[in-house]
Design a protein around this motif. Structure first.
Motif, PDB file in Angstrom:
ATOM      1  N   PRO A  66      -5.715  -2.707  -3.550  1.00 59.32           N
ATOM      2  CA  PRO A  66      -4.943  -1.670  -4.232  1.00 59.32           C
ATOM      3  C   PRO A  66      -5.791  -0.913  -5.252  1.00 59.32           C
ATOM      4  CG  PRO A  66      -4.435  -3.813  -5.158  1.00 59.32           C
ATOM      5  CD  PRO A  66      -5.342  -4.061  -3.989  1.00 59.32           C
ATOM      6  N   PRO A  88      -7.793   1.201   1.335  1.00 57.71           N
ATOM      7  CA  PRO A  88      -6.668   0.962   2.253  1.00 57.71           C
ATOM      8  C   PRO A  88      -7.043   0.036   3.408  1.00 57.71           C
ATOM      9  CG  PRO A  88      -6.903   3.302   1.777  1.00 57.71           C
ATOM     10  CD  PRO A  88      -8.097   2.627   1.197  1.00 57.71           C
ATOM     11  N   TYR A 129      -0.969   1.367   1.204  1.00 57.19           N
ATOM     12  CA  TYR A 129      -1.777   1.865   0.094  1.00 57.19           C
ATOM     13  C   TYR A 129      -1.034   2.948  -0.683  1.00 57.19           C
ATOM     14  CZ  TYR A 129      -5.755   3.733  -2.513  1.00 57.19           C
ATOM     15  OH  TYR A 129      -6.586   4.148  -3.520  1.00 57.19           O
TER      16      TYR A 129
END
Length: 609
Positions: free
Chosen positions: A324, A319, A293
């Motif tokens: 994303p 995450p 992440y």
């Protein structure tokens, strides 16, 4: 004068350890009967005895016939069918036998057949520290035992073509170590410790009563195999996750990984670890999800505002779910600009995300109770892993790697060897260490990952074990059907060789290079050995010998036997259900069927559904 039944001939020439023997005329056949037992005369690989007063010299027949005639007599005896070549290998004084010789025979000294009573002097060992492997091929009443200390500390190799009995031999040796009894009827080695890397899933059934079995998709009575990714070395982990990355770009991963490990250590202190000594290879838990992440955010981040320094964030992402963050797209008018400090590894991060979502790698990337939370917290540490592998109540641990994808096998084996070697190296003076309680690591199908001239982590760790493991109580048993493909450095460090039938000339030459030239004639028998028969040479064997390996009982043999083709094809056709075939394929478990298959998987997040 009475003829001695065991008399074979007389010494005709002595050249170093090589003795040429002229057979006596009374030996007119290939058989002799002594005390009611029949012995073959002049067989390559058999032993002879040369009396020297109170002492006896022993040798091995390596040549028979024309090639055995001494060079100076070839013109006089062109047919040469009455000569033998013998290599001296040891001597005995009374009932004590030792390798090597302190004196040489003289011309015309008598040479005798070795009888069972003589063989008993050589192999009838009552010393402790022995492990029985089978019986002599030439005399099945004589047990063959190997020196356990030298077998493990000097390393060993079991080599043989497919179908030669290699897996059965390994199972027989390991079972003898774990179940052998002493004179009092007690287990000889109650603290024995063996770790077997089972590449094809052959040994779980054969050793189930003396071993703990770990498998990716375990059956009843087995345990699930987990290998925490954070215990791997940086290079192996990154190569596996990204599929390859340049040194400069790898620095971004290295820096972020160290940062996450520092945060994890700061929040959850661990005995023996400190921020000042922390490296990227330190086995400190950290979250791969958080690593991905943070790095993907740097790739997709954009900025806006008067000074183009305000993050243009739309949605934060997730995450845990590998979602994303979302930023405003870059615009040509410069209202929104890209992150100039992006590492440029977006493709590699996509590969990482694919690995994390691939259930085939859950045993490594989502290792059960060893999987870290986003802040690095784990419910179980490495001590529990090592105890489950090395500290349980049975002699053998089988790590069944048959469900491991082939593309990661080499790196996974390297990682397993690293975990075991590092743990025993750093605990060498503790009761759990290898010096107090040695460990034998059995590497099955070694040619698949200890490849010649390879610089892989598996080869490097295996080399370290065979070169330095003796000092720390770690022994290696290299098992392969293609010794010519195994790294030469690794095989050269093996002190004992158990060579079964080898048909390939390249494989045979690899083994022949391990014995003195004077005994190379023994290795000429390798293509002719029966299944389960082996030639054993090296430090753990009192003498080079041809042995029938003891077969384990029914139900205790590896699942490597040939299928019964004629039997399977001769019965009536049965009803078949190929849906079960697909079930086993998808579950990566040969015994799985539709009705009972239940494979543990990571819970699916709503945003992934």
């Amino acid at each position: 004068m009475a003829v001695v039944p065991s008399l074979l001939g007389n010494v005709g020439q002595v050249t170093g350890n090589t003795v040429s023997v002229r057979q006596v005329a009374t030996v007119d056949s290939g058989m002799a009967v002594i005390q009611g037992r029949t012995y073959r005369i002049g067989q390559v690989g058999t032993f002879v005895r040369i009396p020297q007063g109170y002492q006896d010299l022993f040798g091995i027949v390596t040549q028979v016939g024309a090639n055995a005639v001494p060079e100076a007599l070839k013109e006089l005896e062109p047919h040469g069918n009455r000569w033998l070549t013998v290599q001296l290998v040891g001597e005995s004084l009374g009932s004590v036998f030792e390798r090597g010789i302190s004196q040489y025979p003289a011309i015309n000294d008598e040479v005798h057949l070795v009888t069972e009573s003589d063989l008993g002097r050589i192999y009838g060992i009552s010393d402790t520290g022995q492990v029985q492997i089978g019986r002599l091929s030439s005399s099945e009443t004589i047990r063959v035992q190997l020196d356990l200390d030298k077998l493990i500390t000097r390393h060993c190799a079991v080599l043989g073509s497919t179908g030669s009995g290699k897996s059965t031999t390994v199972a027989s040796i390991l079972r003898s170590i774990s179940t052998g009894k002493n004179e009092d009827g007690k287990t000889s080695y109650p603290s024995a410790r063996v770790l077997l890397l089972d590449i094809h899933g052959e040994y779980a059934k054969a050793l189930s009563d003396v071993a703990r079995v770990f498998r990716i998709n375990p059956y009843r009575g087995e345990q699930e195999l987990f290998v925490p990714f954070w215990a791997l070395g940086f290079e192996d982990l990154v190569q596996f996750l990204t599929g390859g990355i340049g040194e400069e770009r790898a620095m971004h991963l290295r820096d972020k990984m160290i940062e996450l490990k520092e945060k994890s250590l700061g929040k959850y202190p661990r005995s023996g670890a400190s921020a000042s000594s922390l490296t990227v290879d330190s086995p400190i838990p950290f979250s791969l999800h958080q690593l991905w992440y943070d790095l993907i955010e740097a790739e997709v981040m954009t900025f806006e505002g008067p000074n183009r320094d305000q993050p243009a964030l739309i949605a934060k992402g997730n995450p845990t779910g590998l979602v994303p963050p979302k930023y405003k797209p870059w615009q040509r008018g410069a209202a929104v600009v890209l992150n100039q400090n992006a590492p440029g590894i977006r493709r590699q991060l996509e590969n990482m995300r694919s690995r994390l979502l691939d259930h085939r790698f859950d045993f490594l990337l989502h290792p059960g109770s060893w999987e870290p939370a986003l802040d690095g917290k784990v419910s179980t540490d490495l001590d529990a892993l090592l105890e489950s592998w090395l500290g349980h109540d049975r002699a053998i641990t089988v790590l069944d790697l048959s469900g491991v994808p082939s593309e990661v096998l080499e790196r996974l084996v390297g990682s397993l060897l690293k975990i075991v070697y590092e743990s025993l190296f750093w605990s060498r003076d503790k009761s759990e260490g290898g010096k107090v309680r040695p460990l034998l690591v059995v590497m099955e199908e070694a040619h698949a990952y200890l490849i010649r001239d390879s610089a892989s982590s598996a080869s490097n760790l295996a080399k370290k074990i065979v070169k330095e493991g003796r000092k720390y109580g770690i022994g290696a048993m290299i098992v392969s059907q293609r010794p010519s493909e195994v790294d030469e450095t690794i095989l050269s460090q093996c002190g004992t060789f158990v060579a079964l039938r080898l048909s390939n000339a390249g494989d045979r030459s690899q083994v022949m290079g391990t014995v003195p030239d004077s005994l190379s004639g023994l290795m000429d028998m390798l293509p002719l050995l029966r299944t389960g028969e082996a030639i054993i040479t090296g430090e753990a064997a009192r003498l080079p010998m041809r042995v029938r390996v003891t077969l384990p009982g029914e139900g205790q043999r590896p699942e490597s036997e040939d299928p019964d083709v004629s039997g399977g094809w001769s019965v009536a056709r049965r009803k078949e259900d190929y849906a079960q075939v697909v079930t086993s394929w998808r579950a990566q478990a040969p015994r799985a069927v539709k009705a009972i298959v239940s494979v543990k998987r990571r819970p699916v997040k709503k945003e992934e559904e």
